[in-house]
Write a protein that holds these residues in place. Structure first.
Motif, PDB file in Angstrom:
ATOM      1  N   UNK A   1     -23.246  88.853 -27.861  1.00  0.00           N
ATOM      2  CA  UNK A   1     -21.976  89.296 -29.146  1.00  0.00           C
ATOM      3  C   UNK A   1     -20.947  89.741 -28.652  1.00  0.00           C
ATOM      4  N   UNK A   2     -19.984  90.186 -29.471  1.00  0.00           N
ATOM      5  CA  UNK A   2     -18.811  90.409 -29.434  1.00  0.00           C
ATOM      6  C   UNK A   2     -18.513  91.794 -29.910  1.00  0.00           C
ATOM      7  N   UNK A   3     -17.820  92.714 -29.481  1.00  0.00           N
ATOM      8  CA  UNK A   3     -17.664  94.113 -29.839  1.00  0.00           C
ATOM      9  C   UNK A   3     -16.153  93.911 -30.858  1.00  0.00           C
ATOM     10  N   UNK A   4     -15.449  92.822 -30.734  1.00  0.00           N
ATOM     11  CA  UNK A   4     -14.341  92.592 -31.333  1.00  0.00           C
ATOM     12  C   UNK A   4     -14.186  91.163 -31.634  1.00  0.00           C
ATOM     13  N   UNK A   5     -14.867  90.709 -32.662  1.00  0.00           N
ATOM     14  CA  UNK A   5     -14.861  89.052 -32.915  1.00  0.00           C
ATOM     15  C   UNK A   5     -13.460  88.889 -33.539  1.00  0.00           C
ATOM     16  N   UNK A   6     -13.246  87.575 -33.322  1.00  0.00           N
ATOM     17  CA  UNK A   6     -11.619  86.986 -33.981  1.00  0.00           C
ATOM     18  C   UNK A   6     -12.244  85.830 -34.706  1.00  0.00           C
ATOM     19  N   UNK A   7     -11.267  85.297 -35.840  1.00  0.00           N
ATOM     20  CA  UNK A   7     -11.520  84.064 -36.488  1.00  0.00           C
ATOM     21  C   UNK A   7     -11.805  82.989 -35.733  1.00  0.00           C
ATOM     22  N   UNK A   8     -11.348  82.830 -34.339  1.00  0.00           N
ATOM     23  CA  UNK A   8     -11.870  81.811 -33.734  1.00  0.00           C
ATOM     24  C   UNK A   8     -13.243  81.814 -33.300  1.00  0.00           C
ATOM     25  N   UNK A   9     -13.764  83.108 -33.003  1.00  0.00           N
ATOM     26  CA  UNK A   9     -15.032  83.120 -32.684  1.00  0.00           C
ATOM     27  C   UNK A   9     -15.222  84.242 -31.528  1.00  0.00           C
TER      28      UNK A   9
END
Length: 71
Positions: free
Chosen positions: A63-71
């Motif tokens: 996963x990501x701690x700071x997701x963006x609209x791109x993914x």
């Protein structure tokens, strides 16, 4: 100082206090199975027992701690 403690002191591991360590290819706990994939990662971040990586069945949560609209 043990290998795990040395990894925690590499300086780029802000979560070491939470039991998260970084594994690199030269670490004894590095999973042998990663050598068989085309794009072997340069490092793994791990929370938990590194010895479990040697088992034939594994589960990974990515996963990501700071997701963006791109993914």
């Amino acid at each position: 100082m043990g290998a795990t403690e040395e990894r925690r002191n590499r300086g780029s591991e802000p979560d070491a206090a939470e039991g998260i360590v970084r594994l690199v290819r030269t670490d004894p706990e590095w999973p042998d199975g990663l050598a068989s994939i085309e794009l072997e990662p340069a490092q793994l971040w791990l929370r938990g027992r590194a010895s479990l990586l040697a088992r034939p069945r594994r589960v990974a949560i990515v996963g990501s701690r700071a997701p963006t609209p791109y993914g």
